[in-house]
Design a protein around this motif. Structure first.
Motif, PDB file in Angstrom:
ATOM      1  N   ARG A  25       1.026  -1.376   0.515  1.00 45.64           N
ATOM      2  CA  ARG A  25       0.071   0.255   0.261  1.00 45.64           C
ATOM      3  C   ARG A  25       0.959   0.836   0.353  1.00 45.64           C
ATOM      4  N   THR A  38      -6.908  -7.480  -0.767  1.00 45.84           N
ATOM      5  CA  THR A  38      -8.003  -5.464  -0.460  1.00 45.84           C
ATOM      6  C   THR A  38      -7.533  -4.483  -0.761  1.00 45.84           C
ATOM      7  N   GLU A  70      -9.589  -1.556  -2.286  1.00 45.82           N
ATOM      8  CA  GLU A  70      -9.269  -0.082  -1.846  1.00 45.82           C
ATOM      9  C   GLU A  70      -9.502   0.775  -2.947  1.00 45.82           C
ATOM     10  N   ARG A  84     -13.625   7.645   6.542  1.00 38.88           N
ATOM     11  CA  ARG A  84     -12.717   7.048   5.634  1.00 38.88           C
ATOM     12  C   ARG A  84     -12.794   6.671   4.430  1.00 38.88           C
ATOM     13  N   MET A  85     -14.277   7.085   4.381  1.00 39.34           N
ATOM     14  CA  MET A  85     -15.077   6.922   2.363  1.00 39.34           C
ATOM     15  C   MET A  85     -14.106   8.225   1.915  1.00 39.34           C
ATOM     16  N   GLU A 124     -11.031   9.348   2.415  1.00 39.92           N
ATOM     17  CA  GLU A 124      -9.386   8.627   3.073  1.00 39.92           C
ATOM     18  C   GLU A 124      -9.024   7.946   1.628  1.00 39.92           C
ATOM     19  N   THR A 125     -10.582   6.930   1.413  1.00 44.45           N
ATOM     20  CA  THR A 125     -10.516   6.304   0.059  1.00 44.45           C
ATOM     21  C   THR A 125     -10.319   6.638  -0.631  1.00 44.45           C
ATOM     22  N   ASN A 163      -6.737   8.309  -1.869  1.00 38.11           N
ATOM     23  CA  ASN A 163      -6.079   7.089  -2.407  1.00 38.11           C
ATOM     24  C   ASN A 163      -5.931   7.119  -2.986  1.00 38.11           C
ATOM     25  N   ILE A 164      -6.848   6.553  -3.556  1.00 36.64           N
ATOM     26  CA  ILE A 164      -7.110   5.876  -4.979  1.00 36.64           C
ATOM     27  C   ILE A 164      -6.252   7.239  -6.442  1.00 36.64           C
TER      28      ILE A 164
END
Length: 235
Positions: free
Chosen positions: A29, A65, A69, A161-162, A164-165, A168-169
């Motif tokens: 990651r 995982t 993500e 959290r959403m 952050e996702t 991150n993408i």
């Protein structure tokens, strides 16, 4: 002797205590989020397993995982690779971030404590102090810390959290690496407006400043919409 793949040659294995399993998932990651592995880079499972000194099983589990993500994609009979986005998909994720950030800011500005204000000021000062000499990765990390400092006082953990996702993408494409330094200066002006409205608990001004900031971000990204090293072919 077979040369390591492009992906494996850039992997870093974090130190593990004696007897502990390698941190396969977190190391993979980290490699993707820091931009060490550009979009579209194949992930050779057997080579990665050999690098970490494990069987293919924990590597496959880690990739499942990361697939969930949105950091890698899987093609039947081909395998895994670092996820690629089209420009429109990338832009859509910025729309998602904007909507989530606006909702969190409304709650955060009201709930923030003096300690939260101090963290936001510190994050803003750190970002301001980066200057033109700062590398794009350091700038991206400082920007991330600033934005998360703004929304964390909201206490909206699922939303964060959403958020952050979605953030991150977009990281493997390293968008800030393609934004000229003079445009970064404009972003800092946006950040100043965000901080001023935040500290005044002026939610309407805060959300308006956030919307203006995202308009500037999207305009900057549109300048390299046709860059094949950043975005996938929509066809």
């Amino acid at each position: 002797m077979r040369r390591p793949s492009e992906f494996t040659s850039r992997l870093v294995r974090t130190a593990a205590a004696a007897g502990e399993m390698p941190a396969v998932e977190s190391d993979l990651r980290h490699a993707i989020l820091t931009g060490d592995q550009p979009p579209g880079t194949p992930v050779p499972i057997d080579e990665v397993a050999a690098f970490f000194g494990v069987s293919a099983i924990p590597v496959r589990e880690a990739l499942k995982t990361l697939f969930g993500e949105g950091l890698v994609e899987h093609r039947p009979h081909v395998g895994y690779r670092v996820a690629e986005l089209t420009f429109l998909e990338f832009r859509e994720l910025y729309d998602v971030r904007q909507a989530l950030e606006s909702a969190a800011l409304r709650a955060a500005a009201v709930a923030a404590t003096a300690a939260d204000h101090e963290r936001i000021r510190a994050a803003h000062v750190a970002l301001a102090g980066t200057g033109p000499a700062m590398g794009d990765r350091e700038y991206a990390a400082a920007t991330r810390r600033f934005h998360f400092a703004l929304i964390e006082p909201s206490g909206m953990h699922r939303l964060i959290r959403m958020y952050e996702t979605a953030w991150n993408i977009t990281e493997p494409a390293r968008p800030m690496a393609r934004v000229p330094v003079h445009e970064r200066a404009g972003f800092y002006t946006d950040h100043e407006q965000l901080v001023a409205a935040y500290l005044a608990a002026d939610t309407e001004a805060l959300v308006a400043a956030s919307e203006l900031h995202y308009a500037h971000l999207k305009a900057a990204i549109a300048e390299f919409a046709d860059d094949p090293e950043c975005f996938a072919d929509p066809a």
